[in-house]
Design an enzyme around this catalytic site. Structure first.
Site, PDB file in Angstrom:
ATOM      1  N   GLY A   6      38.276  35.515  47.503  1.00 48.76           N
ATOM      2  CA  GLY A   6      37.388  34.746  48.425  1.00 48.76           C
ATOM      3  C   GLY A   6      36.354  34.036  47.267  1.00 48.76           C
ATOM      4  N   GLY A   9      33.610  31.184  48.257  1.00 51.57           N
ATOM      5  CA  GLY A   9      32.861  31.343  49.324  1.00 51.57           C
ATOM      6  C   GLY A   9      31.383  31.385  49.025  1.00 51.57           C
ATOM      7  N   ASP A  32      41.174  32.336  45.534  1.00 51.63           N
ATOM      8  CA  ASP A  32      40.934  31.893  46.797  1.00 51.63           C
ATOM      9  C   ASP A  32      42.096  31.420  47.553  1.00 51.63           C
ATOM     10  OD1 ASP A  32      39.572  31.164  49.203  1.00 51.63           O
ATOM     11  OD2 ASP A  32      37.699  31.129  48.240  1.00 51.63           O
ATOM     12  N   ASP A  46      43.542  31.588  40.268  1.00 47.00           N
ATOM     13  CA  ASP A  46      44.914  31.916  40.924  1.00 47.00           C
ATOM     14  C   ASP A  46      44.698  31.571  42.668  1.00 47.00           C
ATOM     15  OD1 ASP A  46      47.577  32.204  41.319  1.00 47.00           O
ATOM     16  OD2 ASP A  46      47.536  34.034  39.900  1.00 47.00           O
ATOM     17  N   TYR A 138      33.335  40.098  64.693  1.00 45.92           N
ATOM     18  CA  TYR A 138      33.117  40.036  63.397  1.00 45.92           C
ATOM     19  C   TYR A 138      32.588  41.448  62.943  1.00 45.92           C
ATOM     20  CZ  TYR A 138      30.516  39.170  59.287  1.00 45.92           C
ATOM     21  OH  TYR A 138      30.035  39.167  57.756  1.00 45.92           O
TER      22      TYR A 138
END
Ligand code: SER
Length: 326
Positions: A6, A9, A32, A46, A138
């Site tokens: 990630g 982000g 990511d 990658d 979440y």
């Protein structure tokens, strides 16, 4: 090799910069779901989808990964709209990473969130050990992730460390789909237009942190003596708390004509279910956590960087327009 998932982000962009600076570009693998549009020279990129165990294992094995910063995740507002996606990425993703880290003997950092708390949690100075009954998908994924971390640490001796981040304020990469995004948006709109329509009420107060402190917390926690780590779910963490109205007032000290109005949407309910302030004395005691930025210092630094960023974007847009029309 250090693996960041990630990495495009909000936290990943700043953390990657820090780790590359500290350890050199050859030792940091920046991943990511997609390759970034603008790639930095000398960086190893990658593609990695953390929901596929095979891909996670393959990359760890082939690249000799020893340390993982697992940042890939869906934030709260997107998670409410796409609960299945949130579960898949946040829970299956962390499970795959922890399982693979155990097999290949890696250390892991994983961010949890104040979203593990909910309407039944004490709202002021929320303690480390308290009710975690979140009202959002979440939050449910973050509680589950924390318990998975604890399971792997206690049953398999995996060195996984985690913090419950408050809202994070940054200028390098925008947050995507969070409930605390207003605290970032307000800066950009104030500089661009002198006006912001905020999606939570003026009184909405949440715990927050400036990105340099967030990066520092990750580095400090990962560097801490393992014998001092007493929390194997996730550490409470904060820098300061402010309401939307207080942030607007702090920005107005620098931009006197800035105006803000308030049009709460579905994110208000999420914000209302979260703590207003956090007790992070465990992080202070165990690994000497101390933020560098208070509200005023953060606002001054943010505005400086947001202005530079917007000027740069406008200059680039002007060049593009000229080359298109020419
Ligand atoms: N900043 C996050 C969000 O708003 C909370 O972890 O979703």
């Amino acid at each position: 090799m250090i693996l960041i998932t990630g990495a495009s982000g909000q936290i990943g962009v700043d953390l990657a910069d820090y780790l590359v600076e500290k350890h050199g570009p050859d030792t940091v693998l920046v991943t990511d779901l997609r390759m970034p549009e603008k790639q930095r020279p000398n960086r190893i990129y990658d593609v990695l989808d953390v929901t596929y165990m095979e891909s996670v294992e393959k990359i760890i094995q082939h690249r000799n990964v020893t340390e993982i910063y697992h940042l890939a995740g869906i934030l709260s507002a997107t998670g409410e709209r796409h609960p299945e996606l949130a579960w898949n990425v946040n829970v299956n993703g962390v499970r795959n990473v922890l399982e693979a880290a155990r097999r290949f003997d890696c250390r892991v950092f994983w961010p949890s969130s104040i979203a593990v708390f909910g309407p039944t949690t004490p709202k002021v100075n929320t303690p480390q050990a308290t009710v975690t009954e979140p009202g959002t998908m979440y939050g449910a994924t973050k509680v589950t992730g924390e318990l998975l971390c604890k399971f792997h640490a206690t049953h398999h001796g995996l060195d996984v460390r985690s913090v419950r981040f408050p809202g994070i304020i940054s200028h390098a990469a925008p947050p995507g789909g969070g409930t605390t995004d207003w605290a970032v948006d307000m800066f950009f709109q104030a500089v661009r237009h002198g006006h912001y329509t905020c999606f939570v009420t003026e009184e909405t107060r949440l715990p927050m942190m400036y990105m340099p402190d967030a990066v520092k917390s990750v580095i400090d926690l990962m560097a801490a003596d393992p014998d001092r780590i007493t929390v194997r779910t996730s550490y409470n963490l904060t820098a300061f708390s402010f309401s939307a109205g207080e942030l607007a007032a702090a920005i107005r000290k620098h931009i006197p004509d800035f105006t803000c109005d308030y049009a709460p949407d579905f994110r208000q309910d999420i914000a209302d279910s979260w703590p207003q302030s956090i007790d992070d004395h465990c992080a202070q005691d165990d690994w000497d956590w101390q933020p560098d930025y208070n509200l005023d210092a953060m606002v001054t630094d943010m505005l400086h960087h947001v202005r530079i960023r917007i000027e740069k974007e406008e200059a680039e847009a002007a060049v593009n327009e000229k080359s298109e029309s020419g």
